[in-house]
Design a protein around this motif. Structure first.
Motif, PDB file in Angstrom:
ATOM      1  N   LEU A 256       0.822  -1.214   0.000  1.00 42.87           N
ATOM      2  CA  LEU A 256       0.000   0.000   0.000  1.00 42.87           C
ATOM      3  C   LEU A 256       0.855   1.263   0.000  1.00 42.87           C
ATOM      4  O   LEU A 256       0.460   2.286  -0.568  1.00 42.87           O
ATOM      5  CB  LEU A 256      -0.958  -0.010   1.191  1.00 42.87           C
ATOM      6  N   HIS A 257       2.012   1.195   0.626  1.00 43.67           N
ATOM      7  CA  HIS A 257       2.930   2.335   0.592  1.00 43.67           C
ATOM      8  C   HIS A 257       3.377   2.594  -0.857  1.00 43.67           C
ATOM      9  O   HIS A 257       3.463   3.731  -1.288  1.00 43.67           O
ATOM     10  CB  HIS A 257       4.140   2.066   1.490  1.00 43.67           C
ATOM     11  N   ARG A 258       3.643   1.518  -1.577  1.00 41.82           N
ATOM     12  CA  ARG A 258       4.078   1.640  -2.971  1.00 41.82           C
ATOM     13  C   ARG A 258       2.959   2.121  -3.892  1.00 41.82           C
ATOM     14  O   ARG A 258       3.195   2.895  -4.817  1.00 41.82           O
ATOM     15  CB  ARG A 258       4.613   0.308  -3.494  1.00 41.82           C
ATOM     16  N   LYS A 259       1.726   1.618  -3.623  1.00 38.88           N
ATOM     17  CA  LYS A 259       0.584   2.004  -4.465  1.00 38.88           C
ATOM     18  C   LYS A 259      -0.667   1.978  -3.604  1.00 38.88           C
ATOM     19  O   LYS A 259      -1.285   0.931  -3.412  1.00 38.88           O
ATOM     20  CB  LYS A 259       0.437   1.052  -5.655  1.00 38.88           C
ATOM     21  N   ASN A 260      -1.026   3.119  -3.097  1.00 34.64           N
ATOM     22  CA  ASN A 260      -2.206   3.239  -2.244  1.00 34.64           C
ATOM     23  C   ASN A 260      -3.460   3.095  -3.096  1.00 34.64           C
ATOM     24  O   ASN A 260      -3.470   3.429  -4.283  1.00 34.64           O
ATOM     25  CB  ASN A 260      -2.189   4.601  -1.538  1.00 34.64           C
ATOM     26  N   GLY A 261      -4.534   2.588  -2.492  1.00 34.72           N
ATOM     27  CA  GLY A 261      -5.810   2.503  -3.189  1.00 34.72           C
ATOM     28  C   GLY A 261      -5.981   1.271  -4.059  1.00 34.72           C
ATOM     29  O   GLY A 261      -6.795   1.271  -4.976  1.00 34.72           O
ATOM     30  N   GLN A 262      -5.243   0.215  -3.758  1.00 35.44           N
ATOM     31  CA  GLN A 262      -5.408  -1.027  -4.513  1.00 35.44           C
ATOM     32  C   GLN A 262      -6.679  -1.743  -4.068  1.00 35.44           C
ATOM     33  O   GLN A 262      -7.127  -1.589  -2.938  1.00 35.44           O
ATOM     34  CB  GLN A 262      -4.210  -1.940  -4.301  1.00 35.44           C
ATOM     35  N   SER A 263      -7.214  -2.542  -4.960  1.00 33.79           N
ATOM     36  CA  SER A 263      -8.378  -3.353  -4.593  1.00 33.79           C
ATOM     37  C   SER A 263      -7.908  -4.538  -3.761  1.00 33.79           C
ATOM     38  O   SER A 263      -6.734  -4.911  -3.793  1.00 33.79           O
ATOM     39  CB  SER A 263      -9.108  -3.850  -5.841  1.00 33.79           C
ATOM     40  N   GLN A 264      -8.844  -5.125  -3.037  1.00 31.93           N
ATOM     41  CA  GLN A 264      -8.509  -6.294  -2.236  1.00 31.93           C
ATOM     42  C   GLN A 264      -8.036  -7.429  -3.147  1.00 31.93           C
ATOM     43  O   GLN A 264      -7.122  -8.170  -2.785  1.00 31.93           O
ATOM     44  CB  GLN A 264      -9.714  -6.725  -1.396  1.00 31.93           C
ATOM     45  N   ARG A 265      -8.640  -7.549  -4.308  1.00 33.57           N
ATOM     46  CA  ARG A 265      -8.226  -8.589  -5.255  1.00 33.57           C
ATOM     47  C   ARG A 265      -6.786  -8.364  -5.717  1.00 33.57           C
ATOM     48  O   ARG A 265      -5.993  -9.307  -5.785  1.00 33.57           O
ATOM     49  CB  ARG A 265      -9.162  -8.621  -6.456  1.00 33.57           C
ATOM     50  N   GLU A 266      -6.441  -7.119  -6.048  1.00 32.83           N
ATOM     51  CA  GLU A 266      -5.070  -6.811  -6.462  1.00 32.83           C
ATOM     52  C   GLU A 266      -4.080  -7.166  -5.357  1.00 32.83           C
ATOM     53  O   GLU A 266      -3.023  -7.750  -5.622  1.00 32.83           O
ATOM     54  CB  GLU A 266      -4.930  -5.321  -6.794  1.00 32.83           C
ATOM     55  N   LEU A 267      -4.436  -6.817  -4.123  1.00 34.64           N
ATOM     56  CA  LEU A 267      -3.556  -7.109  -2.997  1.00 34.64           C
ATOM     57  C   LEU A 267      -3.392  -8.620  -2.792  1.00 34.64           C
ATOM     58  O   LEU A 267      -2.286  -9.101  -2.543  1.00 34.64           O
ATOM     59  CB  LEU A 267      -4.079  -6.445  -1.726  1.00 34.64           C
ATOM     60  N   ALA A 268      -4.483  -9.349  -2.917  1.00 40.01           N
ATOM     61  CA  ALA A 268      -4.425 -10.808  -2.763  1.00 40.01           C
ATOM     62  C   ALA A 268      -3.498 -11.418  -3.808  1.00 40.01           C
ATOM     63  O   ALA A 268      -2.661 -12.281  -3.490  1.00 40.01           O
ATOM     64  CB  ALA A 268      -5.821 -11.411  -2.853  1.00 40.01           C
ATOM     65  N   GLU A 269      -3.622 -10.962  -5.042  1.00 37.36           N
ATOM     66  CA  GLU A 269      -2.770 -11.487  -6.110  1.00 37.36           C
ATOM     67  C   GLU A 269      -1.314 -11.092  -5.908  1.00 37.36           C
ATOM     68  O   GLU A 269      -0.420 -11.918  -6.043  1.00 37.36           O
ATOM     69  CB  GLU A 269      -3.273 -10.991  -7.468  1.00 37.36           C
ATOM     70  N   LYS A 270      -1.087  -9.842  -5.567  1.00 34.28           N
ATOM     71  CA  LYS A 270       0.269  -9.346  -5.387  1.00 34.28           C
ATOM     72  C   LYS A 270       0.979 -10.044  -4.224  1.00 34.28           C
ATOM     73  O   LYS A 270       2.152 -10.398  -4.311  1.00 34.28           O
ATOM     74  CB  LYS A 270       0.237  -7.833  -5.147  1.00 34.28           C
ATOM     75  N   LEU A 271       0.258 -10.248  -3.127  1.00 33.49           N
ATOM     76  CA  LEU A 271       0.858 -10.840  -1.930  1.00 33.49           C
ATOM     77  C   LEU A 271       0.749 -12.364  -1.900  1.00 33.49           C
ATOM     78  O   LEU A 271       1.240 -12.993  -0.973  1.00 33.49           O
ATOM     79  CB  LEU A 271       0.207 -10.237  -0.681  1.00 33.49           C
ATOM     80  N   LYS A 272       0.074 -12.913  -2.923  1.00 34.82           N
ATOM     81  CA  LYS A 272      -0.129 -14.367  -3.011  1.00 34.82           C
ATOM     82  C   LYS A 272      -0.798 -14.900  -1.747  1.00 34.82           C
ATOM     83  O   LYS A 272      -0.340 -15.849  -1.117  1.00 34.82           O
ATOM     84  CB  LYS A 272       1.191 -15.084  -3.292  1.00 34.82           C
ATOM     85  N   ILE A 273      -1.885 -14.227  -1.385  1.00 34.50           N
ATOM     86  CA  ILE A 273      -2.679 -14.584  -0.208  1.00 34.50           C
ATOM     87  C   ILE A 273      -4.120 -14.773  -0.667  1.00 34.50           C
ATOM     88  O   ILE A 273      -4.606 -14.031  -1.529  1.00 34.50           O
ATOM     89  CB  ILE A 273      -2.601 -13.465   0.861  1.00 34.50           C
ATOM     90  N   LYS A 274      -4.809 -15.723  -0.082  1.00 33.01           N
ATOM     91  CA  LYS A 274      -6.199 -15.980  -0.442  1.00 33.01           C
ATOM     92  C   LYS A 274      -7.056 -14.761  -0.097  1.00 33.01           C
ATOM     93  O   LYS A 274      -6.814 -14.094   0.915  1.00 33.01           O
ATOM     94  CB  LYS A 274      -6.720 -17.204   0.302  1.00 33.01           C
ATOM     95  N   PRO A 275      -8.052 -14.456  -0.927  1.00 33.45           N
ATOM     96  CA  PRO A 275      -8.920 -13.295  -0.671  1.00 33.45           C
ATOM     97  C   PRO A 275      -9.551 -13.303   0.723  1.00 33.45           C
ATOM     98  O   PRO A 275      -9.661 -12.251   1.357  1.00 33.45           O
ATOM     99  CB  PRO A 275      -9.982 -13.394  -1.762  1.00 33.45           C
ATOM    100  N   ALA A 276      -9.932 -14.470   1.227  1.00 27.62           N
ATOM    101  CA  ALA A 276     -10.528 -14.540   2.570  1.00 27.62           C
ATOM    102  C   ALA A 276      -9.514 -14.124   3.635  1.00 27.62           C
ATOM    103  O   ALA A 276      -9.863 -13.441   4.601  1.00 27.62           O
ATOM    104  CB  ALA A 276     -11.045 -15.949   2.852  1.00 27.62           C
TER     105      ALA A 276
END
Length: 147
Positions: free
Chosen positions: A44-64
């Motif tokens: 989020l520091h690198r790119k604020n305002g990401q969607s939860q889906r984008e974050l899940a994909e980027k961090l390789k974490i399940k959406p739940a």
């Protein structure tokens, strides 16, 4: 060398993982951050305002898992979620001012851990170790992706 022997690559790697985990927990506890949260703060520091889906994909974490993590971080005042103005189905995540401050503290913790791990390595040794660890990461990614 048998992988069960104390100085085998496997056992040394396992010990490093445990020590790094312990040191990270110790320092992050002082900041009031859970060990899984620094990558989220960084993203989020690198790119604020990401969607939860984008974050899940980027961090390789399940959406739940992202949802639970963000709820905890929201309660701590580190992030806030807002509906996307163009698409109400999308929730965007933003660092709060407090989240930005905690990110700065976490960055200092990462510097300390980095120094703890590599302070007596030459630049050349760090470059070599980085290359070797990237190769280990790539090997593991390859077999994990085959599932």
């Amino acid at each position: 060398m048998d992988f069960h022997e104390r100085d085998s690559l496997y056992m040394i790697f396992l010990e490093i993982i445990k020590l790094h985990y312990h040191r990270t927990h110790l320092l992050l506890d002082k900041v009031g951050v859970y060990p899984g949260q620094p990558p989220m703060l960084y993203a989020l520091h690198r790119k604020n305002g990401q969607s939860q889906r984008e974050l899940a994909e980027k961090l390789k974490i399940k959406p739940a898992t992202i949802t639970v993590m963000l709820s905890r971080m929201e309660k701590a005042g580190l992030v806030e979620r807002k509906q996307d103005p163009d698409d109400q189905r999308i929730s965007r995540v933003y660092l709060t001012d407090q989240g930005q401050e905690v990110w700065r503290e976490v960055s200092e913790v990462v510097k300390i851990i980095n120094n703890d791990c590599f302070n007596n390595f030459t630049s050349e040794e760090q470059i070599l170790l980085r290359r070797l660890l990237m190769q280990v990461r790539d090997n593991l990614n390859k077999v994990c992706d085959e599932k």
